[in-house]
Design a protein around this motif. Structure first.
Motif, short mmCIF file in Angstrom:
data_model
loop_
_atom_site.label_atom_id
_atom_site.label_comp_id
_atom_site.label_asym_id
_atom_site.label_seq_id
_atom_site.Cartn_x
_atom_site.Cartn_y
_atom_site.Cartn_z
N MET A 1 0.82 -1.20 0.00
CA MET A 1 0.00 0.00 0.00
C MET A 1 0.86 1.26 0.00
O MET A 1 0.55 2.23 -0.69
N TRP A 3 3.87 1.63 -1.24
CA TRP A 3 4.46 1.83 -2.56
C TRP A 3 3.43 2.36 -3.55
O TRP A 3 3.76 3.17 -4.42
N LEU A 4 2.19 1.92 -3.42
CA LEU A 4 1.13 2.43 -4.28
C LEU A 4 0.96 3.94 -4.06
O LEU A 4 0.78 4.71 -5.01
N SER A 49 3.79 8.04 2.97
CA SER A 49 4.39 6.76 2.59
C SER A 49 5.80 6.59 3.16
O SER A 49 6.24 5.47 3.42
#
Length: 107
Positions: A1, A3-4, A49
């Motif tokens: 998630m 990296w998305l 992130s």
């Protein structure tokens, strides 16, 4: 998630750069608002992130996507291969590589 989120942030970075190019010195309201939204969204997602990912790797992916997207847009849709656009793209890639190298262990 996580990296998305970096990938989406990279695509938003493309929009940020494109709107910067289209805003013509921020004289038009629409592109300026879009520029601000793309920029805030991109940096916000990247920041979120980075809590879960190696900083250098995530930064390199983010800048790479932004640079590639901006260059492709400029060359394909604006029929532009000017040195200014290439300089922006190359600078983003170099910044990503430097970020990756400075991160050392990734944190």
């Amino acid at each position: 998630m996580a990296w998305l989120m970096v990938i989406v942030a990279g695509l938003l970075e493309t929009g940020f750069a494109i709107n910067l190019k289209l805003s013509h010195g921020f004289t038009r309201l629409g592109p300026t608002i879009a520029f601000a939204l793309f920029a805030l969204s991109s940096f916000g997602l990247l920041t979120l992130s980075l809590k879960h990912l190696p900083v250098g790797s995530a930064y390199a992916v983010w800048t790479g996507i932004g640079a590639a997207g901006t260059a492709i847009y400029g060359m394909v849709w604006m029929d532009e291969s000017s040195s200014a656009l290439k300089l922006v793209s190359i600078s983003l890639v170099i910044a990503g590589v430097v970020g990756l190298q400075l991160s050392g262990s990734g944190h």
